[in-house]
Design a protein around this motif. Structure first.
Motif, PDB file in Angstrom:
ATOM      1  N   GLY A 170       2.233   8.316 -18.495  1.00 25.95           N
ATOM      2  CA  GLY A 170       2.057   6.923 -18.112  1.00 25.95           C
ATOM      3  C   GLY A 170       0.604   6.601 -17.807  1.00 25.95           C
ATOM      4  N   GLN A 171       0.349   5.323 -17.566  1.00 22.44           N
ATOM      5  CA  GLN A 171      -1.020   4.874 -17.278  1.00 22.44           C
ATOM      6  C   GLN A 171      -0.962   3.567 -16.496  1.00 22.44           C
ATOM      7  N   ALA A 172      -2.054   3.281 -15.803  1.00 30.14           N
ATOM      8  CA  ALA A 172      -2.180   2.014 -15.087  1.00 30.14           C
ATOM      9  C   ALA A 172      -3.595   1.856 -14.569  1.00 30.14           C
ATOM     10  N   LEU A 173      -4.084   0.630 -14.602  1.00 30.75           N
ATOM     11  CA  LEU A 173      -5.364   0.270 -14.000  1.00 30.75           C
ATOM     12  C   LEU A 173      -6.517   1.186 -14.393  1.00 30.75           C
ATOM     13  N   GLY A 174      -6.606   1.500 -15.656  1.00 28.73           N
ATOM     14  CA  GLY A 174      -7.784   2.177 -16.171  1.00 28.73           C
ATOM     15  C   GLY A 174      -7.724   3.678 -16.332  1.00 28.73           C
ATOM     16  N   ALA A 175      -6.613   4.315 -15.987  1.00 29.73           N
ATOM     17  CA  ALA A 175      -6.543   5.773 -16.123  1.00 29.73           C
ATOM     18  C   ALA A 175      -5.089   6.222 -16.261  1.00 29.73           C
ATOM     19  N   PRO A 176      -4.878   7.364 -16.913  1.00 30.37           N
ATOM     20  CA  PRO A 176      -3.532   7.933 -16.972  1.00 30.37           C
ATOM     21  C   PRO A 176      -3.043   8.286 -15.567  1.00 30.37           C
ATOM     22  N   LEU A 177      -1.738   8.357 -15.423  1.00 30.85           N
ATOM     23  CA  LEU A 177      -1.134   8.704 -14.136  1.00 30.85           C
ATOM     24  C   LEU A 177      -1.047  10.225 -13.974  1.00 30.85           C
ATOM     25  N   PRO A 178      -0.996  10.697 -12.737  1.00 31.31           N
ATOM     26  CA  PRO A 178      -0.870  12.137 -12.505  1.00 31.31           C
ATOM     27  C   PRO A 178       0.547  12.630 -12.789  1.00 31.31           C
ATOM     28  N   ALA A 179       0.652  13.910 -13.104  1.00 22.81           N
ATOM     29  CA  ALA A 179       1.948  14.564 -13.321  1.00 22.81           C
ATOM     30  C   ALA A 179       1.726  16.065 -13.270  1.00 22.81           C
ATOM     31  N   GLN A 180       2.794  16.796 -12.991  1.00 21.23           N
ATOM     32  CA  GLN A 180       2.711  18.255 -12.981  1.00 21.23           C
ATOM     33  C   GLN A 180       3.874  18.810 -13.803  1.00 21.23           C
ATOM     34  N   PHE A 181       3.555  19.806 -14.631  1.00 22.15           N
ATOM     35  CA  PHE A 181       4.535  20.484 -15.465  1.00 22.15           C
ATOM     36  C   PHE A 181       4.428  21.987 -15.221  1.00 22.15           C
ATOM     37  N   VAL A 182       5.536  22.602 -14.813  1.00 23.11           N
ATOM     38  CA  VAL A 182       5.594  24.047 -14.622  1.00 23.11           C
ATOM     39  C   VAL A 182       6.186  24.639 -15.894  1.00 23.11           C
ATOM     40  N   LEU A 183       5.409  25.501 -16.541  1.00 28.57           N
ATOM     41  CA  LEU A 183       5.857  26.150 -17.769  1.00 28.57           C
ATOM     42  C   LEU A 183       6.100  27.621 -17.491  1.00 28.57           C
ATOM     43  N   ASP A 184       7.219  28.137 -17.949  1.00 22.94           N
ATOM     44  CA  ASP A 184       7.488  29.557 -17.747  1.00 22.94           C
ATOM     45  C   ASP A 184       6.628  30.393 -18.696  1.00 22.94           C
ATOM     46  N   LYS A 185       6.780  31.693 -18.617  1.00 21.69           N
ATOM     47  CA  LYS A 185       5.964  32.620 -19.410  1.00 21.69           C
ATOM     48  C   LYS A 185       6.060  32.344 -20.914  1.00 21.69           C
ATOM     49  N   ASN A 186       7.183  31.787 -21.347  1.00 22.77           N
ATOM     50  CA  ASN A 186       7.375  31.507 -22.771  1.00 22.77           C
ATOM     51  C   ASN A 186       7.037  30.066 -23.158  1.00 22.77           C
ATOM     52  N   GLY A 187       6.438  29.328 -22.240  1.00 20.86           N
ATOM     53  CA  GLY A 187       6.009  27.968 -22.529  1.00 20.86           C
ATOM     54  C   GLY A 187       7.101  26.925 -22.420  1.00 20.86           C
ATOM     55  N   ARG A 188       8.254  27.316 -21.870  1.00 22.46           N
ATOM     56  CA  ARG A 188       9.357  26.356 -21.695  1.00 22.46           C
ATOM     57  C   ARG A 188       9.192  25.620 -20.366  1.00 22.46           C
ATOM     58  N   LEU A 189       9.557  24.365 -20.374  1.00 18.95           N
ATOM     59  CA  LEU A 189       9.454  23.530 -19.189  1.00 18.95           C
ATOM     60  C   LEU A 189      10.472  23.973 -18.145  1.00 18.95           C
ATOM     61  N   ALA A 190       9.977  24.365 -16.973  1.00 20.53           N
ATOM     62  CA  ALA A 190      10.845  24.806 -15.878  1.00 20.53           C
ATOM     63  C   ALA A 190      10.965  23.735 -14.793  1.00 20.53           C
ATOM     64  N   TYR A 191       9.966  22.853 -14.705  1.00 21.39           N
ATOM     65  CA  TYR A 191       9.957  21.806 -13.676  1.00 21.39           C
ATOM     66  C   TYR A 191       8.933  20.766 -14.099  1.00 21.39           C
ATOM     67  N   LYS A 192       9.223  19.510 -13.761  1.00 17.66           N
ATOM     68  CA  LYS A 192       8.241  18.441 -14.003  1.00 17.66           C
ATOM     69  C   LYS A 192       8.280  17.471 -12.846  1.00 17.66           C
ATOM     70  N   HIS A 193       7.119  16.935 -12.558  1.00 20.50           N
ATOM     71  CA  HIS A 193       6.996  15.903 -11.532  1.00 20.50           C
ATOM     72  C   HIS A 193       6.130  14.792 -12.109  1.00 20.50           C
ATOM     73  N   LEU A 194       6.720  13.617 -12.238  1.00 21.12           N
ATOM     74  CA  LEU A 194       6.006  12.460 -12.749  1.00 21.12           C
ATOM     75  C   LEU A 194       5.680  11.526 -11.588  1.00 21.12           C
TER      76      LEU A 194
END
Length: 178
Positions: free
Chosen positions: A136-160
């Motif tokens: 996402g984005q707003a007011l001139g910059a993308p929004l923050p987010a965090q993605f936890v990837l396991d050892k094999n690159g699979r998404l284990a957790y996300k926070h938008l």
């Protein structure tokens, strides 16, 4: 966080490209691989390719909101500092933290210096990776987010980002790697 009254470079092409609000999208599913990318690592003077970590170690992708080298998002500034303070704790557990910013390489170099960053700061001024990950984005910059990837690159957790819960705490992120 506003750390300067110098607004030079704030109203750039990137600002206007990211001005209109676009909400974060919750399309990435858990236990599925995430898109690969390659970005310059300003902290270490290298290029990082996400797929190089697959099969080797888990990764925290921390998308952050920095407007310019002088103006930080008030929600992201303390988060960046907390991640930097706990960087050794992540690496001691075999986890790499990749902090992604939309500032250009010159601005990012100043951020690395001013904040004494230890973790890799990846520069994405085109916001291509931010858009790929639909943060996402707003007011001139993308929004923050965090993605936890396991050892094999699979998404284990996300926070938008939301106005009720800006960034996942460092403690929460560390816990997600258990």
């Amino acid at each position: 966080m506003l750390i300067s009254t110098d607004f030079t470079d704030l109203f750039s092409e990137r600002f206007f490209r990211n001005f209109l609000p676009v909400p974060a999208s919750n399309e990435f599913r858990l236990d599925v691989g995430t898109p690969d990318f390659q970005l310059p690592d300003i902290t270490n003077g290298t290029v990082v390719k996400l797929s190089n970590y697959r099969g080797k170690q888990p990764v925290l992708l921390a998308f952050t909101r920095i407007f310019t080298e002088k103006q930080y998002c008030p929600f992201c500034f303390p988060h960046i500092k907390a991640l930097n303070e706990k960087y050794e704790e992540f690496t001691n557990r075999g986890i790499e933290v990749l902090l992604v910013t939309s500032t250009d390489e010159r601005q990012s170099q100043i951020v690395v210096r001013d904040l004494s960053l230890k973790m890799p700061l990846l520069s994405d001024p085109s916001c291509r990776v931010f858009r790929t990950y639909r943060v996402g984005q707003a007011l001139g910059a993308p929004l923050p987010a965090q993605f936890v990837l396991d050892k094999n690159g699979r998404l284990a957790y996300k926070h938008l980002f939301s106005f009720f819960d800006h960034n996942a705490s460092v403690e929460k992120l560390l816990k997600e790697f258990n």
